[in-house]
Scaffold this motif. Structure first.
Motif, mmCIF file in Angstrom:
data_model
loop_
_atom_site.group_PDB
_atom_site.id
_atom_site.type_symbol
_atom_site.label_atom_id
_atom_site.label_comp_id
_atom_site.label_asym_id
_atom_site.label_seq_id
_atom_site.Cartn_x
_atom_site.Cartn_y
_atom_site.Cartn_z
ATOM 1 N N VAL A 246 -44.926 30.258 20.123
ATOM 2 C CA VAL A 246 -44.361 29.315 19.123
ATOM 3 C C VAL A 246 -44.966 27.723 19.597
ATOM 4 O O VAL A 246 -44.707 27.565 20.779
ATOM 5 C CB VAL A 246 -42.614 29.188 18.969
ATOM 6 N N MET A 250 -42.108 22.652 17.300
ATOM 7 C CA MET A 250 -41.019 23.102 16.721
ATOM 8 C C MET A 250 -39.639 22.955 17.661
ATOM 9 O O MET A 250 -38.659 23.047 17.070
ATOM 10 C CB MET A 250 -41.096 24.626 16.336
ATOM 11 N N TYR A 251 -39.932 22.577 18.738
ATOM 12 C CA TYR A 251 -38.932 22.317 19.728
ATOM 13 C C TYR A 251 -38.330 20.862 19.373
ATOM 14 O O TYR A 251 -37.314 20.271 19.946
ATOM 15 C CB TYR A 251 -39.208 22.408 20.967
ATOM 16 N N SER A 254 -35.273 20.272 17.470
ATOM 17 C CA SER A 254 -33.880 21.078 18.321
ATOM 18 C C SER A 254 -33.338 20.146 19.298
ATOM 19 O O SER A 254 -32.248 20.815 19.949
ATOM 20 C CB SER A 254 -34.386 22.511 18.784
ATOM 21 N N THR A 343 -45.992 21.831 11.501
ATOM 22 C CA THR A 343 -44.669 21.914 11.625
ATOM 23 C C THR A 343 -43.877 22.879 10.825
ATOM 24 O O THR A 343 -42.816 23.049 10.904
ATOM 25 C CB THR A 343 -44.268 20.480 11.067
ATOM 26 N N ASP A 344 -44.723 23.586 10.194
ATOM 27 C CA ASP A 344 -44.268 24.667 9.364
ATOM 28 C C ASP A 344 -43.771 25.887 10.195
ATOM 29 O O ASP A 344 -44.495 26.145 11.210
ATOM 30 C CB ASP A 344 -45.264 25.052 8.179
ATOM 31 N N GLU A 345 -43.139 26.790 9.725
ATOM 32 C CA GLU A 345 -42.873 27.978 10.498
ATOM 33 C C GLU A 345 -43.547 29.185 10.171
ATOM 34 O O GLU A 345 -43.453 30.175 11.104
ATOM 35 C CB GLU A 345 -41.002 28.355 10.092
ATOM 36 N N ASP A 346 -44.684 29.064 9.212
ATOM 37 C CA ASP A 346 -45.379 30.322 8.832
ATOM 38 C C ASP A 346 -46.458 30.089 10.128
ATOM 39 O O ASP A 346 -47.421 29.082 10.142
ATOM 40 C CB ASP A 346 -45.949 30.047 7.745
ATOM 41 N N HIS A 350 -50.191 28.069 10.954
ATOM 42 C CA HIS A 350 -50.906 27.044 12.350
ATOM 43 C C HIS A 350 -52.444 27.650 12.713
ATOM 44 O O HIS A 350 -53.067 27.013 13.102
ATOM 45 C CB HIS A 350 -50.046 27.774 13.449
#
Length: 575
Positions: A246, A250-251, A254, A343-346, A350
């Protein structure tokens, strides 16, 4: 026999030196001639004595420059830097008792001490040195001071955003976090004014105090630079429990703080001042470099050669700026796409973002290599003398250029080793390897091009030297002398003649490389981190080691691009 020989010599001397009656009649004119000759000899003796005195003063000044004040100022600088490095490094870890508040208290003390010395310099030192202080015409050019002002204004905006952000945490956090940006804002204004006015000074009196004050200024700016780099790097790589599948971005969302902001605009101000960190980092380095040149000029006797103001005329070039601007625009578009898709989860996006980023950087670096090779070939064809006079500004430019490039060299070579060891089987690994190799080649070529350009005699100096040589050659003919003087005056005053093809090509190369270095500065300075998003190096070196390599090397690599822009502008102007 010995006595007889001595008597014979004395007799011969008396015969040859005995005056005749006719000698008295010619005594008066010979005495006048002798008096004139003695006057000329006395004048020449005075000139030689003055020259010897000047050389003696220069030697004394040179010895004083390398005396106790130089050693004491160096010791002060080293101690402040080591202590600052220890505090900044310690405050970066959560488990250590040194917090960000302790670091900021130390920085506030340094900033206040530096401002007090600047006030002392302006009030007392300048007044004592006003009649004998010289100025280095090469130090602090107007474009460098203008860049300092620009970065200073953006850094001031960053401090305003910081104050607005930390005001929302005063009910549950230390007031030092508000005091530090406030003190830093005053420091920015004071130091920018100080360097704008006094960057060219060559102080002759109170040299030891001035050296110590300047090293205090240098170390303060470097410690502020280290603190800003550390905070910005932690913001980019805040991954305490890194999962290599990952990306690190993305952290960021959070992360939850224990202290809640009292107003709703805190997150906006925080995101805004993080985007302004690159300008504050560059400001600290610019200020350190200018203060270092002042430190080198303390006690230095500079001859006033009448520094020539060379006008910057963009109309002389066309191809280089056009291609460079095209790369800047396309690079900005790809950088925005990269930031959005990462920044996308897909995970598929990336890989697409990394592909675009690698391809774009390979294209930029490849074109830079081609243009630089062309410039180096023209250097071999354009025979020009090398500058031999001492110039602390040029020496510092070369040292910073070579030293800062080591950061990118380290990252590139570590990347090459990791990709080759893992095997460049995937297209992303192959592109990453190609980018690393091309970056090494480009850095070597560009360093040679810039250093060679900085050490070559400026074109207008060569032109003036040629005109003086021709004037001496034709000084026997009055008409030719008048023509040469007229030609020389027109060249010195206007210098509007179009450049020949060699100068034109060199200017095109400088303009293109300048713009290409700007886009290569923008992408990593504002958050592009393919070193963490592409995980081949993390898997090979493990996250802790690779993060240390990147966070140490990348700030120098970013500074290298901005310093290369300044050096290329200097090469463009003197070509």
């Amino acid at each position: 026999m010995r006595t007889v020989a001595q008597k014979m010599l004395r007799t011969c001397n008396k015969l040859f030196t005995r005056k005749t009656p006719n000698d008295n009649g010619e005594a008066h004119p010979s005495n006048i001639e002798t008096a004139a000759q003695m006057e000329n000899i006395q004048h020449l003796h005075n000139v030689e004595a003055a020259r010897e005195y000047v050389h003696h003063v220069e030697a004394v000044a040179e010895r004083a420059h390398h005396g106790g004040g130089w050693l004491l100022s160096g010791i002060i600088c080293i101690n402040i830097l080591i202590l600052g490095c220890a505090l900044v490094s310690s405050s970066a870890f959560i488990s250590v008792a040194i917090t960000a508040v302790h670091k900021q208290i130390f920085l506030i003390v340094l900033l206040l001490m530096t401002m007090l010395w600047m006030l002392f310099y302006t009030v007392f030192t300048i007044r004592k040195n006003k009649t004998i202080m010289t100025q280095d015409s090469h130090a602090g050019p107007v474009w460098l001071r203008a860049g300092l002002v620009l970065f200073g204004l953006l850094s001031l905006l960053m401090d305003i955003f910081k104050i607005a952000n930390y005001m929302g945490y005063l009910h549950c956090d230390s007031a030092v976090k508000v005091a530090f940006p406030a003190v830093q804002a005053v420091f920015l204004f004071t130091q920018t004014y100080f360097l704008w006015v006094h960057a060219k000074d060559c102080v002759q009196l109170q040299s030891n105090i001035t050296r110590c004050g300047l090293t205090l200024t240098i170390s303060t700016n470097l410690v502020v630079w280290m603190a800003a780099v550390t905070e910005e790097s932690l913001h980019q790589t805040d991954t305490p429990y890194m999962n290599t599948t990952v990306p690190h971005k993305m952290y960021r969302a959070s992360y939850v703080t224990k202290c809640n902001c009292s107003h709703s605009a805190c997150s906006t101000f925080k995101e805004a001042f993080y985007y302004l960190y690159p300008f504050n980092i560059e400001y600290s380095l610019f200020a350190s470099a200018m203060a270092y040149v002042m430190w080198k000029n303390v006690g230095r006797l500079v001859e006033d050669h009448g520094h020539r103001n060379v006008r910057f005329r963009p109309k002389e070039v066309c191809l280089g700026p056009m291609v460079g601007l095209l790369l800047v625009v396309v690079g900005l578009v790809t950088f925005i796409v990269y930031e959005v898709e990462m920044t996308d989860e897909d995970l598929g996006k990336h890989s697409h973002a990394l592909l675009i980023h690698f391809v774009m950087n390979i294209v930029i670096v490849s074109l830079m290599c081609v243009f630089t090779v062309v410039g180096c070939v023209v250097y071999r064809l354009d025979h020009r003398e090398h500058v031999s006079e001492k110039n602390p500004t040029r020496s510092l430019d070369v040292q910073l250029l070579v030293g800062a490039s080591m950061g990118q060299f380290i990252i590139s070579y570590f990347t090459i080793v990791a990709v080759v060891a893992k095997g460049a089987r995937s297209y992303l690994n192959a592109l990453n390897l190609a980018w690393g190799v091309l970056m090494v080649v480009q850095l070597g070529l560009q360093n040679y091009f810039i250093i060679e350009g900085l050490h070559r005699e400026p074109f207008h100096v060569m032109q003036e030297a040629a005109l003086h040589t021709n004037a001496r050659a034709f000084q026997e003919h009055s008409e030719m002398s008048v023509v040469m003087e007229t030609h020389k005056s027109s060249c010195l005053l206007t210098s509007d003649t179009p450049p020949n093809w060699k100068r034109r090509v060199l200017k095109e190369v400088c303009a293109f490389l300048l713009l290409a270095n700007i886009i290569l500065w923008i992408m990593p300075a504002f958050g592009a981190r393919p070193q963490f998003d592409h995980t081949v190096e993390i898997k090979f070196y493990k996250f802790t080691m690779w993060a240390a390599i990147v966070n140490i090397g990348l700030p120098f690599a970013i500074f290298y691009r901005m310093h290369a822009v300044a050096s290329l502008f200097e090469v463009y102007v003197i070509t």
